[in-house]
Design an enzyme around this catalytic site. Structure first.
Site, mmCIF file in Angstrom:
data_model
loop_
_atom_site.group_PDB
_atom_site.id
_atom_site.type_symbol
_atom_site.label_atom_id
_atom_site.label_comp_id
_atom_site.label_asym_id
_atom_site.label_seq_id
_atom_site.Cartn_x
_atom_site.Cartn_y
_atom_site.Cartn_z
ATOM 1 N N ASP A 1 91.606 49.679 -53.165
ATOM 2 C CA ASP A 1 92.706 49.668 -53.552
ATOM 3 C C ASP A 1 93.652 50.594 -52.970
ATOM 4 O O ASP A 1 93.501 51.737 -53.478
ATOM 5 C CB ASP A 1 93.065 48.920 -54.796
ATOM 6 C CG ASP A 1 94.673 48.295 -54.839
ATOM 7 O OD1 ASP A 1 95.470 48.565 -54.243
ATOM 8 O OD2 ASP A 1 94.609 47.479 -55.722
ATOM 9 N N ASP B 1 93.205 46.957 -49.283
ATOM 10 C CA ASP B 1 94.615 45.718 -49.308
ATOM 11 C C ASP B 1 95.874 46.556 -48.573
ATOM 12 O O ASP B 1 96.370 45.584 -47.862
ATOM 13 C CB ASP B 1 94.907 45.171 -50.728
ATOM 14 C CG ASP B 1 94.949 46.403 -51.551
ATOM 15 O OD1 ASP B 1 94.675 47.423 -51.253
ATOM 16 O OD2 ASP B 1 95.241 45.949 -52.804
ATOM 17 N N GLU C 1 85.851 45.499 -56.536
ATOM 18 C CA GLU C 1 87.099 46.341 -56.270
ATOM 19 C C GLU C 1 87.326 47.759 -56.834
ATOM 20 O O GLU C 1 87.056 47.968 -57.872
ATOM 21 C CB GLU C 1 88.572 45.670 -56.879
ATOM 22 C CG GLU C 1 89.863 46.402 -56.732
ATOM 23 C CD GLU C 1 91.084 46.023 -57.443
ATOM 24 O OE1 GLU C 1 92.129 46.338 -57.023
ATOM 25 O OE2 GLU C 1 90.738 45.455 -58.647
ATOM 26 N N SER D 1 99.596 44.400 -53.679
ATOM 27 C CA SER D 1 98.130 43.982 -53.732
ATOM 28 C C SER D 1 97.853 42.452 -53.758
ATOM 29 O O SER D 1 96.760 42.048 -53.455
ATOM 30 C CB SER D 1 97.527 44.796 -55.210
ATOM 31 O OG SER D 1 97.570 46.122 -54.871
#
Length: 605
Positions: free
Chosen positions: A291, A538, A491, A332
């Site tokens: 992320d 992302d 993630e 996100s």
């Protein structure tokens, strides 16, 4: 004395209060030609400057603040611009302590000018340094000065700026406030890139020489840039010369946050590359999302880990355009929804299209093809990225509504934080067949749920340990046991947190933690050649760049354009079965369709 402060002074003083309330900085700034600032003195004071320069010309018995006679303004004297504001600031409580001095650069003959200065200062005796007032204001005389033999004839509050390379023990050091020289006597560096080494050594040697006499040093005519401020700070220049005191103070005050030296390096796995890009039947898909992880974040981790990463061993690389349906810069929620569903949606939306209609996500769709699915995150499980693979809701912050989708999902495994958000769903999760475990250990359960924390998990530097590596290892073993094709999303959420906080240490440590997990997954792919591994982000967070670093010491300096997401393309890496399909530049939603094309090619629904 004047009792009125213009409004712009008061605004700057608010900043000054903030500066004075902080811990003393590890640097000192010299506000060069401060009298030319829009708001003299207060600009330097608000920046926490330790040394404030004013040029003085004796004209008709007055001490004018000017560089030459032609620029004299009768209203601009050393008293009006400096001494009166300082006295009034102390009287009004706006200046709590005098942690600065005035460097008075005499442009007219020394003795006559100093005679007037000494007389004028009698009006300010209560703020001046003396044996009875050791915290009082000092003036350091520069420019035209009396001979060093005469320094002793001047008051205790008056010191002198010594300007010579020739330093010896017989100088009147008690009356020398600092040693100043032109930077050009040592180097022609323009402040860009790096100073030539032999010139740097000459400068460093002189700094060390001055310090051997226990005196501070300053260089005028020096480059005035971030690279220069950092270099001079690292070399130990006591008063960093600048025309931009607020900018310099802001930059130097953040160096501790912006520079990070990594002391926890990991070994890099060398992938076999035997199956990389092979057009073999694709059985498993592992999607790893860092992320906020842009190219600068990856580069910073690379340079901090002996110039190598597991990630940078890969050959099939592309770039992803991350824009959301309703905004140039995605969040996100919209970014992960595009990966999970193949459709762009509005920012803040999870698993729904831009009209709010539910979209089938990869776990839903792949269930029809006989796939098992799982999500792992260092975030809370109601976080935007993991939630996009099981929930359908237009607002990412409605955690209770999002949590209600988890029991209905097609996931077979979930691991992450945020257990408190699912307290009301525990019975529903168990009824849906999830075995909610207290720790990750071998099991023959068909569906597994693990809340690793009631709220948020700590950052890597705050003690999270090998949570992500252990969780991913457990998931791979879990799916291996199920003996069915699987989809797994992993993630690393806190690279984004580091970008938002402009925290270099967080970005680098979280990216390195992510890379260790990547190494583990690469080993898995080598052992299971029908697996496709995709590693991407992302969006980028922070507008990060890398102005400086040192690979040998695993040190990087990051700079930040923003504390939010940006629209910069993010890299995408692929390894294993059909990894070559992910080269090129394409929209974020295309990743889903590339995956589904391979699923439909090799699996029946």
């Amino acid at each position: 004395m004047h009792k009125f402060f213009p409004i712009q002074l008061l605004l700057l003083l608010l900043v000054a209060f903030q500066v004075s309330a902080q811990n003393p900085p590890q640097f000192q700034i010299h506000s060069h030609n401060d009298y030319l600032q829009t708001v003299p003195f207060w600009t330097a004071f608000s920046a926490g400057a330790s040394s404030i320069e004013v040029d003085v010309i004796l004209k008709d018995g007055k001490l004018m603040a000017a560089h030459e006679i032609a620029s004299i303004d009768p209203k601009r004297t050393i008293e009006s611009l400096y001494l009166d504001p300082i006295a009034e600031g102390i009287e009004n409580g706006l200046i709590s302590s005098i942690n600065f001095h005035l460097l008075v650069d005499l442009k007219t003959e020394a003795y006559s000018t100093l005679e007037v200065l000494v007389e004028s200062m009698k009006n300010y005796e209560d703020i001046l340094y003396s044996t009875d007032n050791p915290d009082g204001l000092k003036l350091i005389i520069s420019g035209n000065r009396p001979t060093s033999e005469d320094y002793k004839n001047y008051p205790a509050w008056m010191l002198f700026d010594y300007q010579s390379k020739e330093l010896s023990t017989d100088l009147p050091w008690a009356k020398i406030g600092m040693v100043s020289l032109s930077f050009r006597q040592f180097s022609i560096w323009n402040g860009k890139g790096r100073m030539v080494e032999d010139q740097r050594v000459k400068l460093q040697n002189f700094i060390d020489l001055v310090h051997s006499f226990d005196k501070p040093v300053r260089f005028w005519g020096s480059p005035d840039s971030k690279s220069a401020w950092k270099a001079f700070h690292e070399m130990g220049e006591d008063y960093i010369n600048t025309d931009y005191p607020i900018d310099a103070a802001d930059y130097l005050s953040k160096l501790g946050e912006n520079v990070y030296q990594n002391t926890s390096k990991h070994e890099v796995y060398q992938p076999k590359l035997e199956v990389d890009g092979a057009e073999v039947p694709m059985q498993n898909v592992i999607l790893m999302i860092g992320d906020g992880n842009g190219l600068a974040q990856i580069s910073a981790a690379l340079f901090a880990n002996d110039n190598q990463l597991n990630l940078t061993q890969l050959k099939n690389i592309g770039f992803v355009k991350t824009q959301a349906a309703d905004d140039f810069t995605t969040d996100s929620a919209a970014g992960a929804t595009a990966y999970a569903t193949g459709e762009k949606t509005n920012n803040r939306a999870i698993g729904v299209d831009s009209e709010g209609n539910s979209l089938n996500n990869l776990p839903d769709i792949l269930d029809e093809y006989g796939f098992s699915s799982g999500v792992i995150t260092t975030d809370q499980l109601t976080g935007a990225t993991p939630a996009s693979f099981y929930a359908h809701h237009p607002e990412r912050d409605n955690s209770d509504q999002i949590a209600a989708y988890l029991p209905k999902s097609k996931l077979d495994l979930f691991i992450g934080g945020g257990g408190d958000s699912f307290a009301s769903q525990a019975e529903n999760l168990e009824n849906a067949g999830f075995n909610l475990v207290e720790k990750l250990e071998p099991t023959d359960a068909d569906r597994i749920g693990y809340f690793a924390a009631r709220g948020s998990l700590p950052k890597k530097l705050d003690g999270r340990g090998d949570y992500l590596l252990n969780s991913t290892t457990f998931a791979l073993d879990f799916f291996e046991q199920k003996k069915s094709p699987f989809f797994l999303m992993v993630e690393a959420a806190n690279i984004d947190s580091g970008g938002h906080a402009n925290s270099t240490s967080t970005i680098v440590s979280e990216m390195l933690d992510f890379d260790e997990v990547i190494g583990k997954v690469l080993q898995y792919v080598d052992a299971h050649p029908n697996t496709l591994l995709i590693i991407t982000a992302d969006h980028e967070t922070g507008g990060v760049s890398i102005p400086q670093g040192d690979i040998a010491s695993s040190t990087v300096e990051l700079a930040y354009h923003s504390d939010d997401h940006t629209g910069i393309m993010v890299p995408i890496f692929a390894y294993g079965a059909h990894s070559g399909d992910f080269r090129g530049v394409y929209e974020i939603s295309a990743v889903f369709h590339k995956i589904m094309k391979l699923v439909e090619k090799y699996h029946d629904n």
